[in-house]
Design a protein around this motif. Structure first.
Motif, PDB file in Angstrom:
ATOM      1  N   PHE A   1       0.823  -1.215   0.000  1.00  0.00           N
ATOM      2  CA  PHE A   1       0.000   0.000   0.000  1.00  0.00           C
ATOM      3  C   PHE A   1       0.852   1.259   0.000  1.00  0.00           C
ATOM      4  O   PHE A   1       0.642   2.166  -0.796  1.00  0.00           O
ATOM      5  CB  PHE A   1      -0.930  -0.020   1.213  1.00  0.00           C
ATOM      6  N   LEU A   2       1.836   1.329   0.900  1.00  0.00           N
ATOM      7  CA  LEU A   2       2.735   2.482   1.025  1.00  0.00           C
ATOM      8  C   LEU A   2       1.926   3.777   1.049  1.00  0.00           C
ATOM      9  O   LEU A   2       1.067   3.968   1.865  1.00  0.00           O
ATOM     10  CB  LEU A   2       3.758   2.461  -0.122  1.00  0.00           C
ATOM     11  N   ASP A   3       2.173   4.696   0.104  1.00  0.00           N
ATOM     12  CA  ASP A   3       1.495   5.992   0.134  1.00  0.00           C
ATOM     13  C   ASP A   3       0.584   6.108  -1.095  1.00  0.00           C
ATOM     14  O   ASP A   3       0.720   7.017  -1.906  1.00  0.00           O
ATOM     15  CB  ASP A   3       2.527   7.127   0.153  1.00  0.00           C
ATOM     16  N   ASN A   4      -0.364   5.183  -1.223  1.00  0.00           N
ATOM     17  CA  ASN A   4      -1.212   5.139  -2.423  1.00  0.00           C
ATOM     18  C   ASN A   4      -2.679   5.415  -2.111  1.00  0.00           C
ATOM     19  O   ASN A   4      -3.567   4.963  -2.842  1.00  0.00           O
ATOM     20  CB  ASN A   4      -1.075   3.771  -3.096  1.00  0.00           C
ATOM     21  N   GLU A   5      -2.941   6.130  -1.028  1.00  0.00           N
ATOM     22  CA  GLU A   5      -4.333   6.410  -0.669  1.00  0.00           C
ATOM     23  C   GLU A   5      -5.035   7.230  -1.749  1.00  0.00           C
ATOM     24  O   GLU A   5      -6.220   7.022  -2.028  1.00  0.00           O
ATOM     25  CB  GLU A   5      -4.414   7.139   0.666  1.00  0.00           C
ATOM     26  N   ASN A   6      -4.323   8.155  -2.388  1.00  0.00           N
ATOM     27  CA  ASN A   6      -4.945   8.970  -3.422  1.00  0.00           C
ATOM     28  C   ASN A   6      -5.406   8.105  -4.606  1.00  0.00           C
ATOM     29  O   ASN A   6      -6.473   8.349  -5.187  1.00  0.00           O
ATOM     30  CB  ASN A   6      -3.976  10.050  -3.913  1.00  0.00           C
ATOM     31  N   THR A   7      -4.614   7.093  -4.944  1.00  0.00           N
ATOM     32  CA  THR A   7      -4.970   6.214  -6.054  1.00  0.00           C
ATOM     33  C   THR A   7      -6.286   5.506  -5.780  1.00  0.00           C
ATOM     34  O   THR A   7      -7.192   5.485  -6.625  1.00  0.00           O
ATOM     35  CB  THR A   7      -3.863   5.161  -6.292  1.00  0.00           C
ATOM     36  N   ILE A   8      -6.411   4.915  -4.594  1.00  0.00           N
ATOM     37  CA  ILE A   8      -7.637   4.195  -4.253  1.00  0.00           C
ATOM     38  C   ILE A   8      -8.809   5.160  -4.130  1.00  0.00           C
ATOM     39  O   ILE A   8      -9.937   4.850  -4.535  1.00  0.00           O
ATOM     40  CB  ILE A   8      -7.453   3.369  -2.963  1.00  0.00           C
ATOM     41  N   ASN A   9      -8.565   6.371  -3.627  1.00  0.00           N
ATOM     42  CA  ASN A   9      -9.641   7.362  -3.496  1.00  0.00           C
ATOM     43  C   ASN A   9     -10.201   7.763  -4.854  1.00  0.00           C
ATOM     44  O   ASN A   9     -11.419   7.943  -5.009  1.00  0.00           O
ATOM     45  CB  ASN A   9      -9.136   8.598  -2.760  1.00  0.00           C
ATOM     46  N   VAL A  10      -9.329   7.927  -5.842  1.00  0.00           N
ATOM     47  CA  VAL A  10      -9.777   8.301  -7.186  1.00  0.00           C
ATOM     48  C   VAL A  10     -10.666   7.212  -7.778  1.00  0.00           C
ATOM     49  O   VAL A  10     -11.734   7.488  -8.342  1.00  0.00           O
ATOM     50  CB  VAL A  10      -8.566   8.565  -8.109  1.00  0.00           C
ATOM     51  N   HIS A  11     -10.248   5.967  -7.646  1.00  0.00           N
ATOM     52  CA  HIS A  11     -11.039   4.857  -8.183  1.00  0.00           C
ATOM     53  C   HIS A  11     -12.378   4.739  -7.465  1.00  0.00           C
ATOM     54  O   HIS A  11     -13.416   4.480  -8.097  1.00  0.00           O
ATOM     55  CB  HIS A  11     -10.261   3.548  -8.080  1.00  0.00           C
ATOM     56  N   LEU A  12     -12.382   4.927  -6.154  1.00  0.00           N
ATOM     57  CA  LEU A  12     -13.633   4.853  -5.402  1.00  0.00           C
ATOM     58  C   LEU A  12     -14.577   5.993  -5.763  1.00  0.00           C
ATOM     59  O   LEU A  12     -15.786   5.814  -5.868  1.00  0.00           O
ATOM     60  CB  LEU A  12     -13.338   4.866  -3.903  1.00  0.00           C
ATOM     61  N   SER A  13     -14.007   7.165  -5.979  1.00  0.00           N
ATOM     62  CA  SER A  13     -14.816   8.312  -6.381  1.00  0.00           C
ATOM     63  C   SER A  13     -15.480   8.060  -7.735  1.00  0.00           C
ATOM     64  O   SER A  13     -16.673   8.352  -7.925  1.00  0.00           O
ATOM     65  CB  SER A  13     -13.948   9.568  -6.446  1.00  0.00           C
ATOM     66  N   ASN A  14     -14.713   7.493  -8.677  1.00  0.00           N
ATOM     67  CA  ASN A  14     -15.277   7.184  -9.994  1.00  0.00           C
ATOM     68  C   ASN A  14     -16.380   6.131  -9.886  1.00  0.00           C
ATOM     69  O   ASN A  14     -17.413   6.220 -10.562  1.00  0.00           O
ATOM     70  CB  ASN A  14     -14.173   6.687 -10.930  1.00  0.00           C
ATOM     71  N   LEU A  15     -16.160   5.134  -9.024  1.00  0.00           N
ATOM     72  CA  LEU A  15     -17.169   4.090  -8.831  1.00  0.00           C
ATOM     73  C   LEU A  15     -18.448   4.662  -8.205  1.00  0.00           C
ATOM     74  O   LEU A  15     -19.557   4.323  -8.621  1.00  0.00           O
ATOM     75  CB  LEU A  15     -16.622   2.979  -7.947  1.00  0.00           C
ATOM     76  N   ARG A  16     -18.274   5.511  -7.203  1.00  0.00           N
ATOM     77  CA  ARG A  16     -19.448   6.125  -6.575  1.00  0.00           C
ATOM     78  C   ARG A  16     -20.262   6.905  -7.604  1.00  0.00           C
ATOM     79  O   ARG A  16     -21.496   6.858  -7.612  1.00  0.00           O
ATOM     80  CB  ARG A  16     -19.009   7.060  -5.445  1.00  0.00           C
ATOM     81  N   HIS A  17     -19.567   7.630  -8.462  1.00  0.00           N
ATOM     82  CA  HIS A  17     -20.246   8.426  -9.482  1.00  0.00           C
ATOM     83  C   HIS A  17     -21.048   7.531 -10.429  1.00  0.00           C
ATOM     84  O   HIS A  17     -22.211   7.825 -10.751  1.00  0.00           O
ATOM     85  CB  HIS A  17     -19.217   9.241 -10.271  1.00  0.00           C
ATOM     86  N   LYS A  18     -20.450   6.422 -10.862  1.00  0.00           N
ATOM     87  CA  LYS A  18     -21.135   5.516 -11.791  1.00  0.00           C
ATOM     88  C   LYS A  18     -22.321   4.824 -11.122  1.00  0.00           C
ATOM     89  O   LYS A  18     -23.388   4.668 -11.724  1.00  0.00           O
ATOM     90  CB  LYS A  18     -20.142   4.491 -12.339  1.00  0.00           C
ATOM     91  N   LEU A  19     -22.144   4.403  -9.871  1.00  0.00           N
ATOM     92  CA  LEU A  19     -23.241   3.781  -9.140  1.00  0.00           C
ATOM     93  C   LEU A  19     -24.386   4.764  -8.911  1.00  0.00           C
ATOM     94  O   LEU A  19     -25.564   4.410  -9.021  1.00  0.00           O
ATOM     95  CB  LEU A  19     -22.736   3.246  -7.794  1.00  0.00           C
ATOM     96  N   ASN A  20     -24.033   6.001  -8.619  1.00  0.00           N
ATOM     97  CA  ASN A  20     -25.053   7.025  -8.394  1.00  0.00           C
ATOM     98  C   ASN A  20     -25.812   7.344  -9.676  1.00  0.00           C
ATOM     99  O   ASN A  20     -27.025   7.643  -9.640  1.00  0.00           O
ATOM    100  CB  ASN A  20     -24.416   8.293  -7.831  1.00  0.00           C
ATOM    101  N   GLN A  21     -25.112   7.290 -10.820  1.00  0.00           N
ATOM    102  CA  GLN A  21     -25.793   7.500 -12.097  1.00  0.00           C
ATOM    103  C   GLN A  21     -26.869   6.453 -12.339  1.00  0.00           C
ATOM    104  O   GLN A  21     -27.951   6.755 -12.853  1.00  0.00           O
ATOM    105  CB  GLN A  21     -24.783   7.452 -13.251  1.00  0.00           C
ATOM    106  N   LEU A  22     -26.564   5.211 -11.956  1.00  0.00           N
ATOM    107  CA  LEU A  22     -27.497   4.114 -12.191  1.00  0.00           C
ATOM    108  C   LEU A  22     -28.572   4.020 -11.116  1.00  0.00           C
ATOM    109  O   LEU A  22     -29.697   3.610 -11.397  1.00  0.00           O
ATOM    110  CB  LEU A  22     -26.727   2.782 -12.266  1.00  0.00           C
ATOM    111  N   ASP A  23     -28.249   4.376  -9.883  1.00  0.00           N
ATOM    112  CA  ASP A  23     -29.212   4.273  -8.784  1.00  0.00           C
ATOM    113  C   ASP A  23     -28.948   5.367  -7.756  1.00  0.00           C
ATOM    114  O   ASP A  23     -28.257   5.144  -6.752  1.00  0.00           O
ATOM    115  CB  ASP A  23     -29.123   2.888  -8.119  1.00  0.00           C
ATOM    116  N   PRO A  24     -29.511   6.554  -7.966  1.00  0.00           N
ATOM    117  CA  PRO A  24     -29.278   7.659  -7.033  1.00  0.00           C
ATOM    118  C   PRO A  24     -30.030   7.507  -5.713  1.00  0.00           C
ATOM    119  O   PRO A  24     -29.837   8.300  -4.787  1.00  0.00           O
ATOM    120  CB  PRO A  24     -29.775   8.884  -7.812  1.00  0.00           C
ATOM    121  N   THR A  25     -30.882   6.484  -5.603  1.00  0.00           N
ATOM    122  CA  THR A  25     -31.695   6.320  -4.389  1.00  0.00           C
ATOM    123  C   THR A  25     -30.957   5.577  -3.281  1.00  0.00           C
ATOM    124  O   THR A  25     -31.421   5.541  -2.147  1.00  0.00           O
ATOM    125  CB  THR A  25     -32.998   5.558  -4.705  1.00  0.00           C
ATOM    126  N   HIS A  26     -29.829   4.946  -3.599  1.00  0.00           N
ATOM    127  CA  HIS A  26     -29.085   4.197  -2.591  1.00  0.00           C
ATOM    128  C   HIS A  26     -27.621   4.641  -2.567  1.00  0.00           C
ATOM    129  O   HIS A  26     -27.069   5.059  -3.577  1.00  0.00           O
ATOM    130  CB  HIS A  26     -29.132   2.691  -2.863  1.00  0.00           C
TER     131      HIS A  26
END
Length: 221
Positions: free
Chosen positions: A182-207
């Motif tokens: 892992f070392l100092d890669n928190e930003n990398t995982i945060n970017v991917h999670l942010s993109n995933l949240r955006h895509k999930l929200n596009q498909l289902d904004p109710t959850h």
């Protein structure tokens, strides 16, 4: 009935393929590389027949774009029997090829083999709440609406959907998906999670599907 996308600029070739293959498969025709990619991003196909020479985006460009998000079987159509060029397509991710003019029985057999080889992958479908993940197609969907996933996004959501209500630290998530410290890669995982949240929200904004709790993650019940 399995869906096949034929990307071929020749009307005569398209007509022949539709007539010969439509009794067994649902055929969708695209007459340029650009149109083919547009349809690919809209419809979950089982296989693509891709001509080497196309207006707009070339066959090589279309293949490269497809392989960014999907491992769908791709059979290349080519009028040339150039071993070097065929090898380049195979190395770039094509599953098979056939040269024009071709025997329809041979093409049909090649299609059958590719669909048979990928059948176990295509059965790997996970559903959580309203979202369905198709790992073979690299897509998440809600009814007729869908979003394409990149490789790391697919790996993350596949892990989370397979273990709902489970808390993952970012360190554990990163080392599992990236297979490195892992070392100092928190930003990398945060970017991917942010993109995933955006895509999930596009498909289902109710959850809300992914929640950060301090430095951990959890799929909500």
């Amino acid at each position: 009935m399995e869906k096949i996308l034929v990307i071929e600029d020749s009307s005569d070739m398209q007509e022949m393929l539709v007539n010969l293959l439509s009794p067994k498969y649902q055929i969708t025709s695209a007459y340029s590389g650009t149109e083919g990619l547009l349809l690919f991003n809209q419809v979950p196909f089982s296989l693509i027949i891709l001509d080497r020479m196309l207006p707009g985006k070339s066959g090589a460009e279309v293949l490269a774009a497809i392989r960014l998000t999907s491992q769908i079987p791709v059979i290349i159509l080519t009028a040339l029997d150039d071993a070097s060029e065929i090898a380049q397509f195979l190395l770039a991710g094509a599953n098979d090829y056939i040269t024009k003019p071709f025997n329809i029985d041979e093409l049909s057999a090649r299609i059958t083999v590719q669909l048979r080889n990928t059948a176990p992958q295509q059965s790997k479908v996970l559903t959580y709440r309203k979202i369905t993940l198709n790992s073979a197609q690299f897509i998440i969907s809600n009814g007729q609406h869908q979003c394409s996933l990149k490789k790391k996004e697919l790996a993350i959501i596949q892990l989370l959907f397979s273990h709902p209500n489970t808390i993952f630290t970012k360190e554990h998530l990163y080392e599992t998906i990236w297979n490195e410290p892992f070392l100092d890669n928190e930003n990398t995982i945060n970017v991917h999670l942010s993109n995933l949240r955006h895509k999930l929200n596009q498909l289902d904004p109710t959850h809300k599907y992914i929640e950060t709790i301090v430095s951990s993650l959890i799929i909500l019940p």
